[in-house]
Design an enzyme around this catalytic site. Structure first.
Site, mmCIF file in Angstrom:
data_model
loop_
_atom_site.group_PDB
_atom_site.id
_atom_site.type_symbol
_atom_site.label_atom_id
_atom_site.label_comp_id
_atom_site.label_asym_id
_atom_site.label_seq_id
_atom_site.Cartn_x
_atom_site.Cartn_y
_atom_site.Cartn_z
ATOM 1 N N ASP A 99 21.779 67.376 146.754
ATOM 2 C CA ASP A 99 21.094 68.647 146.916
ATOM 3 C C ASP A 99 21.117 69.009 148.402
ATOM 4 O O ASP A 99 20.809 68.177 149.249
ATOM 5 C CB ASP A 99 19.637 68.520 146.428
ATOM 6 N N ASP A 207 20.556 74.828 147.451
ATOM 7 C CA ASP A 207 19.277 75.458 147.142
ATOM 8 C C ASP A 207 19.194 76.875 147.705
ATOM 9 O O ASP A 207 19.448 77.082 148.903
ATOM 10 C CB ASP A 207 18.170 74.578 147.762
ATOM 11 N N GLU A 271 22.731 77.796 144.170
ATOM 12 C CA GLU A 271 21.601 78.304 143.390
ATOM 13 C C GLU A 271 21.253 79.688 143.916
ATOM 14 O O GLU A 271 20.992 79.843 145.112
ATOM 15 C CB GLU A 271 20.395 77.373 143.520
ATOM 16 N N HIS A 343 14.849 71.126 137.087
ATOM 17 C CA HIS A 343 13.500 70.718 137.491
ATOM 18 C C HIS A 343 12.546 71.899 137.684
ATOM 19 O O HIS A 343 11.373 71.683 137.967
ATOM 20 C CB HIS A 343 13.607 69.900 138.782
ATOM 21 N N ASP A 344 13.046 73.126 137.584
ATOM 22 C CA ASP A 344 12.205 74.316 137.748
ATOM 23 C C ASP A 344 11.875 74.999 136.419
ATOM 24 O O ASP A 344 11.149 75.992 136.408
ATOM 25 C CB ASP A 344 12.913 75.363 138.627
HETATM 26 O O1 TEU Z 1 14.189 77.116 143.593
HETATM 27 C C1 TEU Z 1 14.355 78.457 143.882
HETATM 28 C C2 TEU Z 1 13.618 79.472 143.079
HETATM 29 O O2 TEU Z 1 13.619 80.607 143.469
HETATM 30 C C3 TEU Z 1 12.853 79.213 141.848
HETATM 31 O O3 TEU Z 1 13.504 78.621 140.810
HETATM 32 C C4 TEU Z 1 11.567 78.534 142.197
HETATM 33 O O4 TEU Z 1 11.632 77.174 141.949
HETATM 34 C C5 TEU Z 1 10.419 79.073 141.429
HETATM 35 O O5 TEU Z 1 10.479 78.650 140.110
HETATM 36 C C6 TEU Z 1 10.244 80.531 141.553
HETATM 37 O O6 TEU Z 1 9.274 80.954 140.664
HETATM 38 C C7 TEU Z 1 14.661 76.165 144.503
HETATM 39 C C8 TEU Z 1 14.377 74.784 143.990
HETATM 40 O O7 TEU Z 1 15.107 74.565 142.819
HETATM 41 C C9 TEU Z 1 12.902 74.624 143.816
HETATM 42 O O8 TEU Z 1 12.565 73.403 143.226
HETATM 43 C C10 TEU Z 1 12.273 74.759 145.172
HETATM 44 O O9 TEU Z 1 10.875 74.754 145.045
HETATM 45 C C11 TEU Z 1 12.702 76.037 145.887
HETATM 46 O O10 TEU Z 1 14.086 76.316 145.780
HETATM 47 C C12 TEU Z 1 12.402 75.926 147.362
HETATM 48 O O11 TEU Z 1 13.231 74.956 147.928
#
Ligand code: TEU
Length: 585
Positions: A99, A207, A271, A343-344
């Site tokens: 990552d 990310d 992402e 994970h989100d």
């Molecule tokens: O996530 C980016 C993002 O915009 C979203 O998916 C966020 O996690 C959230 O759900 C918005 O509602 C990335 C990573 O995958 C996430 O785990 C991190 O928290 C974020 O970036 C910051 O690094």
């Protein structure tokens, strides 16, 4: 299509190290735990592992707040463990993707510590420091340099009384945004990336990498955003940072500085919240040499309204319209990534399947539909076991900063706490993060790996099909039955030495039996199904008889059929026979 890049027929498996496997019994997963389970991954058949952050971190955002890019957090292990993991994976033909979180660092990263400590430091400009809004009292609400809301609630600016300035943080206040306008920042990031590549890492998941270029005016000012119901009293700043003016330049530069000339092609995935199909074509056009593929967010917002906490019913036709547009948009140039989970996101079987009596059928149907699209599929740990959402009770059981901040803000402004909790249970990120679900005696790897009827065995068959049937990786895509709210149907078509090969994919998104006869496909070979076939067998020869009915799909059933036409005698037109459903082609 022998010159196609290797990752077009690859499947990626995401590991969230905190909750994958705990080798030392401290309750937190670690690298040793992963090394011990590399055989699970090899058995599943995946080609790539994407490892969520393992770097030193205060863990304010579960490791996405990194304080040292070049080391490993002792909670997870050491650099020597990383080397051992790389060797263990490579020994089984599996690649490792790390990552890369470089839109922001932790506020405890030495770069930010230096930047904050002295406005004259040459690290000051590595972040976005700005004076208060003119005429406003510094540190008071409304004095922030722009009105942007942070992704984790509240303003996207933090006041620093020592210097009288604010710094930008699109995420938590412990995640200050790096200033990519500064060439030293970019050089430091590329140097760090080259270090990991030299260690043996095969690529990066980047990310929010479409946020790295901000709209900066000639005077250094960033633009205010429009105030919406979901962001009030703040503004939606996204026009100031999503796919900003220099993002393509920066990614092309990164490619030149880090990846150009490597012996083996790496795999890069960006992402990209808010990316459009048209932008994705540019990011993934091989001729532009920026990224291999992007994660888009359109489909994971289909059951959400103004914000992710505004939970709406899911409609299958919306999913088809969305995936159909992405499949068509990237058909000629570029490449899709395919995912239900990470994970989100909440667990897909709980979200769009049935995690009760049809858990196995709906998890395997969802997997089949996703993996048979054109693009590179991503499997999030536990998805291959059909893991469910956590049955959260009170707010005290949540750990994720996004959920906790939202709860505090929503309850403070008068929302019903039970209503807020219901949204957290449906959409909260802890669903896929918190270690052990109480259903573990039923849903676990040990009971599934040798069971041919398990979710695990089905994922294994799907991954193997991608490796052995080139139509899955390389074929073109045609959506069928776009208006049907029960059946997901599409074809894939590819020509090779066999002639023209066509796959028909059917998925029943309901717990009822439904009619699903597609003209021209009667009697076609069944390549893969999630119920034993008419002979009573799964394609691998196991299974028990079921009295299946031709032309109908059983609850949550998925089927992949194949027909082959020797060159010169094309398979002819497909006319779906379901009443009211227009032909797909
Ligand atoms: O996530 C980016 C993002 O915009 C979203 O998916 C966020 O996690 C959230 O759900 C918005 O509602 C990335 C990573 O995958 C996430 O785990 C991190 O928290 C974020 O970036 C910051 O690094």
């Amino acid at each position: 299509m022998t010159d196609a890049p290797w990752w077009r027929s690859a499947v990626v498996y995401q590991i969230y190290p905190r909750s994958f496997a705990d080798s030392d019994g401290d309750g937190i997963g670690d690298l040793r735990g992963i090394i011990d389970r590399v055989d699970h991954l090899a058995r599943l058949g995946v080609d790539v592992v994407w490892l969520s952050p393992i770097y030193p971190s205060p863990q304010d955002d579960a490791g996405y707040d990194i304080s040292d890019y070049e080391n490993v957090d002792p909670t997870f292990g050491s650099l020597a463990d990383v080397d051992e993991l790389i060797a263990a994976l490579h020994g089984r033909g599996i690649k490792l993707v790390m990552d890369l979180v470089v839109n922001h660092t932790s506020d405890e990263h030495s770069w930010f510590v230096e930047s904050r400590s002295d406005p004259r430091s040459d690290k000051r400009d590595w972040y976005f420091w700005r004076p208060p809004r003119p005429g406003m009292e510094p540190g008071q609400p409304g004095a922030e340099p722009t009105n942007w809301v942070s992704f984790f609630s509240g303003p996207a600016w933090e006041y620093d009384p020592a210097s009288g300035e604010y710094y930008l943080h699109l995420f938590a206040r412990k995640q200050p945004d790096l200033n990519w306008e500064n060439p030293q920042v970019r050089a430091a990031v590329y140097r760090m990336m080259r270090g990991w590549v030299e260690r043996g890492v095969d690529g990066f998941r980047m990310d929010v990498v479409n946020f790295i270029s901000k709209v900066v005016g000639p005077d250094g000012a960033l633009p205010d955003g429009i105030v919406t119901a979901a962001t009030s009293p703040y503004g939606d700043g996204s026009a100031g940072f999503i796919c900003g003016p220099r993002v393509h330049e920066f990614l092309a530069e990164m490619h030149r500085e880090v990846f150009a000339g490597l012996d083996e092609a790496p795999i890069t995935v960006g992402e990209m919240p808010g990316v459009t199909v048209e932008q994705a074509v540019l990011f993934t056009d091989p001729a532009r040499a920026e990224l291999d593929m992007v994660f888009q967010f359109e489909h994971v917002a289909l059951d959400q309204g103004a914000s992710k906490w505004d939970v709406r019913p899911f409609r299958l036709r919306d999913l088809k319209a969305s995936f159909g547009r992405w499949q068509a948009g990237l058909a000629a140039t570029g490449w899709n990534s395919l995912y239900w989970n990470n994970h989100d996101q909440p667990r897909i079987v709980s979200r769009w399947g049935d995690d009760g009596i049809y858990r196995v059928q709906s998890a395997t149907m969802l997997a089949t539909v996703l993996h048979l699209h054109r693009g590179t599929p991503y499997v999030y740990q536990g998805e291959e076991l059909g893991m469910r959402n956590m049955p959260f009770g009170s707010i005290a059981e949540f750990r994720d900063i996004e959920s906790l901040n939202h709860y505090a803000v929503a309850v403070a402004r008068g929302e019903d706490p039970e209503h807020v909790l219901a949204a957290l249970r449906a959409m909260g990120r802890d669903n896929a993060r918190i270690p052990v679900n109480p259903d573990y005696p039923e849903v676990n790897a040990a009971v599934q790996v040798d069971d041919p009827g398990s979710v695990f065995s089905h994922y294994r068959r799907l991954i193997s099909l991608r490796h052995t049937e080139p139509t899955v990786a390389h074929g073109d895509f045609t959506m069928l039955l776009p208006d049907d709210d029960a059946v997901y149907a599409f074809t894939r078509r590819y020509s090779d030495e066999r002639g023209e090969v066509e796959l028909l994919v059917l998925g029943n998104f309901t717990g009822e039996k439904v009619d699903a006869e597609i003209d021209g496909w009667a009697g076609a070979e069944l390549v893969l199904g999630n119920y034993p076939d008419a002979s009573g067998r799964y394609p691998d020869g196991s299974g028990t008889p079921y009295d299946g009915e031709a032309g109908a799909l059983r609850p949550w059933e998925a089927r992949v059929h194949r027909r082959t036409c020797p060159s010169g005698s094309g398979p002819g037109l497909i006319r779906p026979s379901r009443p009211g459903s227009p032909a797909g082609r």
